[in-house]
Motif scaffolding. Structure first.
Motif, PDB file in Angstrom:
ATOM      1  N   LEU B  48       1.071  -6.765  13.308  1.00 39.64           N
ATOM      2  CA  LEU B  48       0.304  -7.577  12.361  1.00 39.64           C
ATOM      3  C   LEU B  48      -1.040  -6.915  12.121  1.00 39.64           C
ATOM      4  CD1 LEU B  48       1.003 -10.990  14.156  1.00 39.64           C
ATOM      5  CD2 LEU B  48       2.243 -10.059  12.231  1.00 39.64           C
ATOM      6  N   ARG B  49      -1.291  -6.548  10.864  1.00 43.62           N
ATOM      7  CA  ARG B  49      -2.606  -5.973  10.517  1.00 43.62           C
ATOM      8  C   ARG B  49      -3.083  -6.663   9.249  1.00 43.62           C
ATOM      9  NH1 ARG B  49      -1.791  -0.009  11.941  1.00 43.62           N
ATOM     10  NH2 ARG B  49      -2.496   0.032  14.102  1.00 43.62           N
ATOM     11  N   GLY B  50      -4.027  -7.561   9.385  1.00 39.14           N
ATOM     12  CA  GLY B  50      -4.492  -8.323   8.228  1.00 39.14           C
ATOM     13  C   GLY B  50      -3.331  -9.130   7.682  1.00 39.14           C
ATOM     14  N   ASP B  51      -3.004  -8.931   6.388  1.00 35.15           N
ATOM     15  CA  ASP B  51      -1.876  -9.649   5.790  1.00 35.15           C
ATOM     16  C   ASP B  51      -0.565  -8.879   5.925  1.00 35.15           C
ATOM     17  OD1 ASP B  51      -3.942 -10.793   3.007  1.00 35.15           O
ATOM     18  OD2 ASP B  51      -3.527 -11.677   4.968  1.00 35.15           O
ATOM     19  N   SER B  52      -0.656  -7.687   6.470  1.00 30.22           N
ATOM     20  CA  SER B  52       0.533  -6.841   6.532  1.00 30.22           C
ATOM     21  C   SER B  52       1.329  -7.137   7.802  1.00 30.22           C
ATOM     22  CB  SER B  52       0.085  -5.385   6.494  1.00 30.22           C
ATOM     23  OG  SER B  52       1.092  -4.549   7.013  1.00 30.22           O
ATOM     24  N   VAL B  53       2.634  -7.352   7.637  1.00 31.89           N
ATOM     25  CA  VAL B  53       3.531  -7.600   8.772  1.00 31.89           C
ATOM     26  C   VAL B  53       4.629  -6.544   8.727  1.00 31.89           C
ATOM     27  CG1 VAL B  53       5.120  -9.234   9.839  1.00 31.89           C
ATOM     28  CG2 VAL B  53       3.101 -10.078   8.639  1.00 31.89           C
ATOM     29  N   THR B  54       4.666  -5.716   9.760  1.00 32.86           N
ATOM     30  CA  THR B  54       5.650  -4.625   9.771  1.00 32.86           C
ATOM     31  C   THR B  54       6.534  -4.755  11.005  1.00 32.86           C
ATOM     32  OG1 THR B  54       3.834  -3.259   8.946  1.00 32.86           O
ATOM     33  CG2 THR B  54       5.906  -2.136   9.481  1.00 32.86           C
TER      34      THR B  54
END
Lengths: 300, 164
Positions: B48-54
């Motif tokens: 999870l990085r900010g709004d990014s979900v990988t």
């Protein structure tokens, strides 16, 4: 493999059909499993989870288990679950009622939140405290503002404005000043919310000396880079001892020993110097040692 | 073929007969796949990085847990893969991931293949009810039993949470 599969399937039906989770009565072990089972329901389909949660709440389980059940209910996001939560918020008693109210704040469902006002009006002190906490959790500053603006009870007003302070609701607090007038609890709320601008204005307003003193002291609570010089300026311009003392108390709270040292060096009479030195000692300021050294060298 | 009555006896009084029979390949991980609930969300590991979900590979040997994501719709396969770590012949860890979730481990993995929901429930419930096991592994098994969501499991939960 086929026979093994049949064997396992038969055993599975037997195991589930005959398993009796609490054969030896309630134990810590079963309680722990019940708690895990309840928590696992958080991602289960609501139509499967709700009947089970209902049973927990209706049963003779521990308060801790029932409180967890209320949390699960708050997370279901269906009309039925929110309706059930509201029922508990209205009709349960004691800690479970308060917890149900707080869970409405956690869930944040708008319909349930809208019902909290009625629950507040009809509730006792504990219920009202729980409703305020729910508003805090849901960050509903306007709901708390309405309570503060419409009450004539000093205690209720104080609780509500403290909550607004905790929420950092500067706009609502400023609005309250024009509607409800100035009070010590409102000034404290400005300090809690960090509204240095409002406090600075009040600190310089000598139309109400008692409130002015509170505002000056509260500036110390807010802190920040500008507060120290403001308090030093208030001390210098003080027309009475109460204001001077309030400014020094503010500097003490803010930990601004540099400002107190500045005032010490400016002071012209021994009594004042002694008072300022006392503050430096209380503040455990290193400047005290510089002053002692200077005194030995004959400079002071 | 062992008689049903003997098996019932073993079941009620013996230590984990199904698990013991299944985890017979020494210490390490054992895995099986089962059809899960299509609305369960995707169980995997995410960055999870900010709004990014990988999505990222789940390391079975690491301490981190699992996230069940509602937003990773493309990642859902409708199948759950259970991993149970056996130590000294006993379950020590239970984890579960979407069948599509990439998984890594330094340990051996014995693949038990695809099983029915009832078979999977049986193994997990056996762990839940094994009183000589650490409570943590029992609770892990119970959590994933509920996530798989069979009717029999909800009946079991109903009994567990109704009795006092």
């Amino acid at each position: 493999m086929k026979n093994f599969a049949k064997l396992v399937t038969a055993l599975a039906f037997l195991l589930v059909a005959t398993s009796s989770p609490a054969q030896t009565g309630d134990t810590d072990e079963n309680e722990s499993l019940r708690m895990t089972a309840l928590e696992a329901l958080i991602s289960a389909p609501p139509e499967r989870a709700l009947p089970i949660v209902d049973k927990v709440l209706a049963g003779s389980h521990s308060t801790e288990l029932k409180e967890r059940a209320l949390f699960i209910l708050s997370q279901m996001e269906t009309p039925e679950s929110q309706s059930r939560l509201l029922e508990y918020a209205r009709d349960a008693e004691g800690e479970l009622q308060s917890e149900a109210i707080r869970m409405i704040g956690i869930g944040g469902d708008s319909g349930a939140m809208a019902s909290l006002g009625d629950i507040y009006q009809g509730g006792d002190e504990d219920v009202r405290e729980a409703v305020l906490e729910a508003y805090l959790i849901a960050d509903d500053a306007n709901a708390v503002f309405e309570i503060a603006a419409n009450t004539s009870d000093e205690g209720e007003f104080s609780s509500a404005v403290q909550m607004l302070g905790a929420m950092g609701a500067n706009a609502q607090l400023r609005d309250l000043r024009s509607r409800a007038g100035l009070s010590e609890s409102l000034i404290e709320a400005y300090a809690i919310s960090g509204d240095a601008d409002s406090l600075r204005e009040l600190a310089q307003d000598d139309s109400n000396p008692e409130m002015q003193v509170h505002a000056i002291e509260s500036l110390g609570i807010v802190g920040g880079a500008d507060v120290g010089p403001t308090l030093v300026g208030l001390y210098r311009g003080a027309t009475n001892e109460d204001i001077k003392e309030a400014a020094l108390d503010g500097l003490l709270i803010a930990g601004h020993d540099a400002g107190v040292l500045e005032l010490y060096r400016e002071a012209s009479n021994a009594d004042e110097k002694r008072d300022l030195l006392e503050y430096l000692v209380i503040m455990d300021s290193d400047a005290v040692w510089d002053l002692i050294d200077s005194a030995f060298e004959g400079a002071e | 073929m062992v008689s049903l009555s003997l098996l019932t006896t073993l079941l009620l009084f013996g230590p984990m007969p199904v698990i013991a029979a299944t985890f017979d390949n020494g210490d390490g991980w054992y895995k099986w796949s089962v059809e899960g609930r299509v609305d369960m969300g995707s169980s995997c590991c995410y960055q999870l990085r900010g709004d990014s979900v990988t999505r990222k590979t789940c390391n079975l040997d690491a301490e981190h847990g699992t996230i069940i994501s509602d937003s990773d719709c493309n990642g859902q396969s409708g199948k759950l893969t259970f991993y149970v770590r056996s130590e000294g012949g006993e379950p020590a860890l239970v984890r579960a991931f979407d069948a599509n979730c990439p998984v890594s481990t330094e340990e051996s993995v014995t693949d038990l293949g695809s099983v029915t929901l009832a078979e999977s429930d049986s193994m997990l419930l056996e762990i839940v009810q094994a009183r000589d096991l650490d409570m943590d592994v029992r609770e892990e098994a119970l959590f994933w039993l509920v996530q798989a969501g069979s009717d029999a499991t909800f009946d079991y939960l109903d009994r567990l949470l109704s009795n006092r």
